[in-house]
Scaffold this motif. Structure first.
Motif, mmCIF file in Angstrom:
data_model
loop_
_atom_site.group_PDB
_atom_site.id
_atom_site.type_symbol
_atom_site.label_atom_id
_atom_site.label_comp_id
_atom_site.label_asym_id
_atom_site.label_seq_id
_atom_site.Cartn_x
_atom_site.Cartn_y
_atom_site.Cartn_z
ATOM 1 N N ASP A 345 98.305 28.334 -33.766
ATOM 2 C CA ASP A 345 97.948 29.444 -32.880
ATOM 3 C C ASP A 345 96.490 29.846 -33.093
ATOM 4 O O ASP A 345 96.135 30.321 -34.175
ATOM 5 N N PRO A 346 95.646 29.661 -32.078
ATOM 6 C CA PRO A 346 94.237 30.053 -32.247
ATOM 7 C C PRO A 346 94.091 31.549 -32.512
ATOM 8 O O PRO A 346 93.046 31.998 -32.967
ATOM 9 N N CYS B 138 78.062 32.140 -23.977
ATOM 10 C CA CYS B 138 79.161 32.970 -24.495
ATOM 11 C C CYS B 138 80.050 32.170 -25.431
ATOM 12 O O CYS B 138 80.500 31.084 -25.081
ATOM 13 N N ARG B 139 80.309 32.705 -26.600
ATOM 14 C CA ARG B 139 81.206 32.012 -27.529
ATOM 15 C C ARG B 139 82.584 32.669 -27.508
ATOM 16 O O ARG B 139 82.707 33.891 -27.418
ATOM 17 N N PHE B 140 83.603 31.829 -27.570
ATOM 18 C CA PHE B 140 84.988 32.285 -27.594
ATOM 19 C C PHE B 140 85.455 32.241 -29.037
ATOM 20 O O PHE B 140 85.280 31.226 -29.710
ATOM 21 N N VAL B 141 86.028 33.341 -29.518
ATOM 22 C CA VAL B 141 86.391 33.381 -30.946
ATOM 23 C C VAL B 141 87.891 33.490 -31.170
ATOM 24 O O VAL B 141 88.329 33.768 -32.279
ATOM 25 N N GLY B 142 88.690 33.276 -30.113
ATOM 26 C CA GLY B 142 90.129 33.474 -30.293
ATOM 27 C C GLY B 142 90.435 34.959 -30.297
ATOM 28 O O GLY B 142 89.774 35.740 -29.606
ATOM 29 N N GLY B 143 91.401 35.353 -31.093
ATOM 30 C CA GLY B 143 91.897 36.720 -31.025
ATOM 31 C C GLY B 143 91.174 37.723 -31.902
ATOM 32 O O GLY B 143 91.520 38.914 -31.875
ATOM 33 N N HIS B 144 90.205 37.257 -32.695
ATOM 34 C CA HIS B 144 89.580 38.199 -33.607
ATOM 35 C C HIS B 144 88.101 37.869 -33.816
ATOM 36 O O HIS B 144 87.740 36.713 -34.013
ATOM 37 N N LEU B 145 87.293 38.891 -33.775
ATOM 38 C CA LEU B 145 85.861 38.727 -34.065
ATOM 39 C C LEU B 145 85.560 39.425 -35.384
ATOM 40 O O LEU B 145 85.770 40.628 -35.527
ATOM 41 N N ALA B 146 85.094 38.649 -36.345
ATOM 42 C CA ALA B 146 84.665 39.227 -37.624
ATOM 43 C C ALA B 146 83.144 39.275 -37.634
ATOM 44 O O ALA B 146 82.490 38.232 -37.647
ATOM 45 N N LEU B 147 82.607 40.483 -37.565
ATOM 46 C CA LEU B 147 81.144 40.618 -37.552
ATOM 47 C C LEU B 147 80.581 40.569 -38.970
ATOM 48 O O LEU B 147 81.242 40.985 -39.913
#
Lengths: 390, 147
Positions: A345-346, B138-147
């Protein structure tokens, strides 16, 4: 065997593997994948392994360290420690005792195609078991010997080994021809009295050493697949239940990998349980698609579309059966326990699952690098990047 | 001008929030920062421009963060990632962002343009559509972005 647990063996802290019809192991180099696969073989075929070692004069005096050096290869006795433990279906296996006594030798139930398979044809012809050094792993010797037997018993006649009408479905042959062999035919010729495998086109015959790297890797794999899929109406070879293939992607272009994966599905539908170890995200793409199609009532033609394969009646029937098979994926984390990442799961908060055991990490970083460069470019800032061409 | 002043200048009074404070509760769970001290502030671009630009494909948020003495603007869109329709939607928003930033004081900061999936994702980082989006910034990061 439905579940195997290995503890404190070599690089493995704890690997608890519940097998699916298809099981895939991923993880960095030297994380214990190959050792785990060889344990599957050893635990299922103990008697046969012992008999073969005895027959070919490899003596370990019934002692585990010596046995491990012979079976896994020179120096591998060190993988076993006081805290090492093997558990099969909830029962602890007394490994020392099992190795000390000759077990009942049943037919081979695990067919292991090792990562070093190219060595089996090093001189253009399958090497016999005894042609290897004493420190070479059993898995390579045994695979090599099986190929030798295949060539001796089943390919005595004339005509090419590939393509061959009674081996592999016509659809697979066409796909392999296009992705691996081009116009070449695999056949046997003789130099003086020595047989050898050659790839021929027209009047020319190319010996093993001048084949492409992919062809050198693929031909032992092809012969292994011939062994597993006998001609005629027999769907499986003798007592073999498990097929283990290490790094099937080696040397192959993604199109060729795709065809081999299609044949892996064929193995599943013939009733084999298949275990793969891999560094290729393409294999996880297959599991991802298979599981998603299975959960969402995907159709056989959807699965065949993944492979860009013909929608023939025979392939549709195979794909329909493959969609009923279960899959498992495990990540071998060198710093921790083996993790079940089957869902791939991504969105998973478990990093190992979201990154598919690290196989997507580089791709994600490439996207980030490209996106940041473009987002900070003059074309993005001016809006020109999104203007419709005049 | 500061990042805060640029946000107020561009989006209006009351749009600047400390930390990740501008993110709606449902979206805030998709973004984290290991070093909150680096966060300068945030704004809900979509909400701030809803009245003046009601029919535009507005981007969701901007977050200011200082890393290595450089103030970066993270442009964050929390959006479904379940179908090709969603890709087309994000592309439209990206085109809008690019046009809107032109000549805008928030456009002066180094940009990181990010799509965070709000629900289940049918894409991974190898998907050609995601690569195509990266090639547009634009970058796709899935369900979470960790800055």
């Amino acid at each position: 065997m439905k579940k195997l647990t290995l503890r404190n063996i070599g690089q493995i802290n704890e690997a608890s593997l519940t097998f699916g019809d298809l099981t895939v192991l991923v993880g960095p180099q030297a994380s214990g994948k190959s050792v785990s696969l060889q344990w599957v073989k050893l635990l299922q075929d103990s008697g046969l392994v012992q008999q073969q070692l005895h027959t070919y004069g490899l003596d370990y005096d019934g002692k585990l360290p010596e046995f491990l050096d012979v079976y896994f290869g020179e120096g591998m006795h060190s993988i076993w420690r006081d805290a090492s433990e093997v558990v099969v279906d909830g029962k602890v296996v007394d490994v020392k005792k099992r190795i000390a006594r000759q077990q009942v030798g049943k037919g081979e139930s695990v067919f292991l195609i090792p990562a070093q398979r190219v060595m089996a044809l090093a001189n253009g012809w399958p090497r016999p078991f005894t042609d290897y050094k004493s420190g070479d792993p059993y898995a390579v010797r045994a695979f090599s010997e099986n190929l030798r037997l295949l060539m001796e018993r089943e390919f005595n006649g004339s005509g090419p080994l590939f393509p061959q009408p009674n081996r592999l479905k016509a659809d697979y042959r066409k796909l392999l021809q296009a992705s691996v062999f081009a116009d070449f035919k695999l056949s046997v010729d003789k130099v003086q009295s020595q047989k050898r495998l050659v790839l021929g086109v027209g009047e020319e015959s190319l010996p093993f050493m001048v084949w492409s790297a992919g062809q050198r890797e693929f031909v032992p794999l092809l012969l292994g697949l011939y062994w597993l899929m006998p001609p005629g109406k027999v769907s499986r070879r003798n007592n073999i239940e498990w097929v283990v293939i290490e790094e099937l992607e080696m040397g192959l272009h993604p199109r060729a990998i795709s065809v081999v994966l299609l044949i892996v599905l064929e193995l599943l539908t013939r009733g084999y349980k298949v275990i793969l170890s891999t560094h290729s995200p393409q294999i996880l793409e297959l599991v991802w698609a298979l599981e998603t199609l299975r959960k969402n009532n995907g159709k056989p033609q959807d699965l065949l579309a993944l492979f860009n394969a013909p929608k023939s009646a025979s392939l549709k029937e195979m794909a329909g059966k493959a969609l009923e098979k279960s899959s498992k994926v495990y990540y071998f984390d060198p710093a921790s326990k083996v993790v079940d990442v089957t869902n791939l799961d991504p969105m998973s908060p478990v990093t190992q699952e979201a990154s598919w055991g690290g196989l997507l990490e580089f791709s994600a970083r490439a996207n980030e690098t490209v996106a940041k460069a473009v987002a900070n470019s003059a074309d993005f800032a001016s809006g020109d990047l999104f203007k419709e061409p005049a | 001008m500061s990042f805060k002043a640029d946000v107020i200048d561009t989006l209006g009074d009351g749009t600047f929030y400390k930390g990740l404070g501008a993110l709606k509760p449902a979206d805030a769970g998709h973004v984290s920062c290991a070093r909150p001290r680096e966060l300068v502030g945030s704004a809900d671009v979509d909400a701030a421009l809803a009245a003046p630009l009601p029919n535009d494909h507005r981007w969701d948020y901007v977050v200011g963060r200082t890393a290595g003495n450089v103030l970066n603007a993270h442009w964050i869109e929390v959006h479904p990632a379940g179908s090709t329709k969603n890709i087309a939607e994000v592309e439209k928003k990206l085109a809008w962002l690019s046009g809107w930033l032109h000549g805008n004081s928030l456009g002066q900061y180094p940009r990181d343009v990010v799509w965070v999936a709000s629900g289940k994702s049918t894409y991974n980082t190898r998907s050609p559509a995601i690569k195509a989006l990266a090639a547009k910034g634009c970058r796709f990061v899935g369900g979470h972005l960790a800055l």
